[in-house]
Motif scaffolding. Structure first.
Motif, PDB file in Angstrom:
ATOM      1  N   THR A  96       0.846  -1.189   0.000  1.00 38.90           N
ATOM      2  CA  THR A  96       0.000   0.000   0.000  1.00 38.90           C
ATOM      3  C   THR A  96       0.883   1.242   0.000  1.00 38.90           C
ATOM      4  O   THR A  96       1.742   1.394   0.866  1.00 38.90           O
ATOM      5  N   ILE A  97       0.679   2.123  -0.975  1.00 43.34           N
ATOM      6  CA  ILE A  97       1.500   3.330  -1.046  1.00 43.34           C
ATOM      7  C   ILE A  97       0.683   4.608  -0.847  1.00 43.34           C
ATOM      8  O   ILE A  97       1.256   5.672  -0.631  1.00 43.34           O
ATOM      9  N   ILE A  98      -0.647   4.508  -0.940  1.00 40.40           N
ATOM     10  CA  ILE A  98      -1.523   5.607  -0.527  1.00 40.40           C
ATOM     11  C   ILE A  98      -2.627   5.018   0.327  1.00 40.40           C
ATOM     12  O   ILE A  98      -3.286   4.051  -0.076  1.00 40.40           O
ATOM     13  N   ILE A 137      -2.559   0.685  -4.293  1.00 39.78           N
ATOM     14  CA  ILE A 137      -1.779  -0.494  -3.934  1.00 39.78           C
ATOM     15  C   ILE A 137      -0.905  -0.898  -5.117  1.00 39.78           C
ATOM     16  O   ILE A 137      -1.394  -1.048  -6.243  1.00 39.78           O
ATOM     17  N   LEU A 138       0.384  -1.046  -4.859  1.00 38.31           N
ATOM     18  CA  LEU A 138       1.316  -1.519  -5.870  1.00 38.31           C
ATOM     19  C   LEU A 138       1.294  -3.045  -5.852  1.00 38.31           C
ATOM     20  O   LEU A 138       1.711  -3.673  -4.887  1.00 38.31           O
ATOM     21  N   GLU A 139       0.790  -3.630  -6.940  1.00 38.65           N
ATOM     22  CA  GLU A 139       0.624  -5.075  -7.001  1.00 38.65           C
ATOM     23  C   GLU A 139       1.951  -5.777  -7.248  1.00 38.65           C
ATOM     24  O   GLU A 139       2.956  -5.142  -7.589  1.00 38.65           O
ATOM     25  N   ILE A 140       1.942  -7.092  -7.109  1.00 38.37           N
ATOM     26  CA  ILE A 140       3.160  -7.882  -7.258  1.00 38.37           C
ATOM     27  C   ILE A 140       3.751  -7.736  -8.653  1.00 38.37           C
ATOM     28  O   ILE A 140       4.969  -7.705  -8.831  1.00 38.37           O
ATOM     29  N   ASN A 141       2.879  -7.630  -9.661  1.00 39.01           N
ATOM     30  CA  ASN A 141       3.365  -7.543 -11.043  1.00 39.01           C
ATOM     31  C   ASN A 141       3.741  -6.130 -11.456  1.00 39.01           C
ATOM     32  O   ASN A 141       4.048  -5.876 -12.618  1.00 39.01           O
ATOM     33  N   GLY A 142       3.719  -5.178 -10.501  1.00 38.61           N
ATOM     34  CA  GLY A 142       4.132  -3.813 -10.793  1.00 38.61           C
ATOM     35  C   GLY A 142       3.012  -2.887 -11.200  1.00 38.61           C
ATOM     36  O   GLY A 142       3.231  -1.679 -11.356  1.00 38.61           O
ATOM     37  N   SER A 143       1.798  -3.399 -11.383  1.00 41.10           N
ATOM     38  CA  SER A 143       0.673  -2.542 -11.730  1.00 41.10           C
ATOM     39  C   SER A 143       0.142  -1.837 -10.484  1.00 41.10           C
ATOM     40  O   SER A 143       0.373  -2.277  -9.351  1.00 41.10           O
ATOM     41  N   LEU A 144      -0.574  -0.745 -10.701  1.00 36.86           N
ATOM     42  CA  LEU A 144      -1.102   0.044  -9.598  1.00 36.86           C
ATOM     43  C   LEU A 144      -2.621  -0.075  -9.565  1.00 36.86           C
ATOM     44  O   LEU A 144      -3.301   0.226 -10.557  1.00 36.86           O
ATOM     45  N   SER A 145      -3.159  -0.514  -8.442  1.00 37.72           N
ATOM     46  CA  SER A 145      -4.607  -0.574  -8.237  1.00 37.72           C
ATOM     47  C   SER A 145      -5.024   0.633  -7.406  1.00 37.72           C
ATOM     48  O   SER A 145      -4.409   0.914  -6.377  1.00 37.72           O
ATOM     49  N   VAL A 146      -6.061   1.337  -7.869  1.00 38.41           N
ATOM     50  CA  VAL A 146      -6.440   2.606  -7.250  1.00 38.41           C
ATOM     51  C   VAL A 146      -7.916   2.599  -6.865  1.00 38.41           C
ATOM     52  O   VAL A 146      -8.767   2.169  -7.645  1.00 38.41           O
ATOM     53  N   LEU A 147      -8.185   3.060  -5.657  1.00 35.86           N
ATOM     54  CA  LEU A 147      -9.554   3.304  -5.198  1.00 35.86           C
ATOM     55  C   LEU A 147      -9.727   4.798  -5.013  1.00 35.86           C
ATOM     56  O   LEU A 147      -9.012   5.421  -4.232  1.00 35.86           O
ATOM     57  N   LYS A 149     -11.655   8.369  -3.958  1.00 40.31           N
ATOM     58  CA  LYS A 149     -12.508   8.819  -2.881  1.00 40.31           C
ATOM     59  C   LYS A 149     -13.962   8.810  -3.332  1.00 40.31           C
ATOM     60  O   LYS A 149     -14.258   8.908  -4.517  1.00 40.31           O
ATOM     61  N   GLN A 150     -14.865   8.715  -2.359  1.00 40.65           N
ATOM     62  CA  GLN A 150     -16.273   8.532  -2.666  1.00 40.65           C
ATOM     63  C   GLN A 150     -16.815   9.595  -3.615  1.00 40.65           C
ATOM     64  O   GLN A 150     -17.543   9.293  -4.563  1.00 40.65           O
ATOM     65  N   GLN A 151     -16.424  10.837  -3.389  1.00 38.65           N
ATOM     66  CA  GLN A 151     -16.988  11.922  -4.187  1.00 38.65           C
ATOM     67  C   GLN A 151     -16.495  11.930  -5.630  1.00 38.65           C
ATOM     68  O   GLN A 151     -17.046  12.644  -6.471  1.00 38.65           O
ATOM     69  N   TYR A 152     -15.468  11.141  -5.918  1.00 37.49           N
ATOM     70  CA  TYR A 152     -14.926  11.113  -7.272  1.00 37.49           C
ATOM     71  C   TYR A 152     -15.285   9.829  -8.016  1.00 37.49           C
ATOM     72  O   TYR A 152     -14.838   9.625  -9.142  1.00 37.49           O
TER      73      TYR A 152
END
Length: 229
Positions: A96-98, A137-147, A149-152
């Motif tokens: 987790t990076i953010i 979250i920086l995944e194992i394969n180097g891709s970035l998964s992003v969530l 904020k609710q308002q966006y």
């Protein structure tokens, strides 16, 4: 057997062995989603390349090396699937990076992931304003998964029309505890304005990891000492 014929036979054998290797270990070998598969792919490719062209080494030695490597990877896959604790060590784990809208600098340093790489990955997901991000979250394969904020999230036509058109790009004001004077504007975001905003929050410039004006004119500040509950 002539040298050219031997190279042809070796090349075909190398291709067949690599094909069998991929078939046995599955599609994740192609994606190289884990540490051990990434290493195995490089190693197997090197062995296969030498098998095809390095006629100074006996043919049998390459076959044995490929079989051993395939067996090792297969066993590691079994261990990773059946034992999650060892699986994290073998295959790696996401980082987790953010979190809660705050950049975790220590986590990024451990992963060797820079702020520029983070911004580039976010732009690849059409996120130009880091303030929109709730979790990344920086995944194992180097891709970035992003969530977001609710308002966006799930922006529709109806609420898009309510937003004022800006067309501006983010303005970075502070980076790694230093003011970016070249980005300051004498009429809007000057040094005095930046210091006033920091004073409102009881912060100093050296406390700031990243400070940026977003596309909607919002001020986003991330400090070095993140406080997460």
């Amino acid at each position: 057997m002539s040298g050219s014929v031997e190279i042809i036979i070796r090349t075909l054998t190398a291709f067949i062995l690599l094909w069998v290797f991929v078939q046995l270990l599955g599609k994740q070998t192609i994606a190289q989603k884990t540490y051990h598969l990434y290493i195995a792919s490089i190693t197997m490719g090197t062995i296969a390349g030498n098998l095809a062209f390095n006629i100074k080494i006996k043919f049998l030695y390459f076959i044995i090396a490929m079989i051993i490597m395939g067996a090792v990877v297969f066993m590691l896959n079994l261990v990773a699937v059946r034992n999650p604790r060892f699986g994290k060590w073998i295959a790696g784990e996401p980082a987790t990076i953010i979190q809660k809208g705050q950049i975790l600098e220590e986590s990024m340093k451990q992963m060797g992931y820079s702020l520029e790489s983070l911004k580039q990955a976010l732009r690849g997901k059409d996120i130009f304003n880091i303030e929109e991000v709730e979790c990344a979250i920086l995944e194992i394969n180097g891709s970035l998964s992003v969530l977001k904020k609710q308002q966006y999230r799930n922006t529709t036509k109806q609420n898009v029309t309510l937003l004022p058109p800006t067309g501006t790009v983010p303005i970075e004001l502070v980076y790694d505890g230093k003011i970016l004077y070249e980005n300051l504007s004498p009429h809007t975001y000057d040094e005095e304005w930046v210091m006033a905003e920091l004073k409102k929050r009881n912060l100093a410039v050296f406390d700031i990891s990243y400070d940026v004006i977003g596309t909607k004119g919002n001020l986003y500040i991330d400090i070095f000492e993140d406080q997460l509950s």
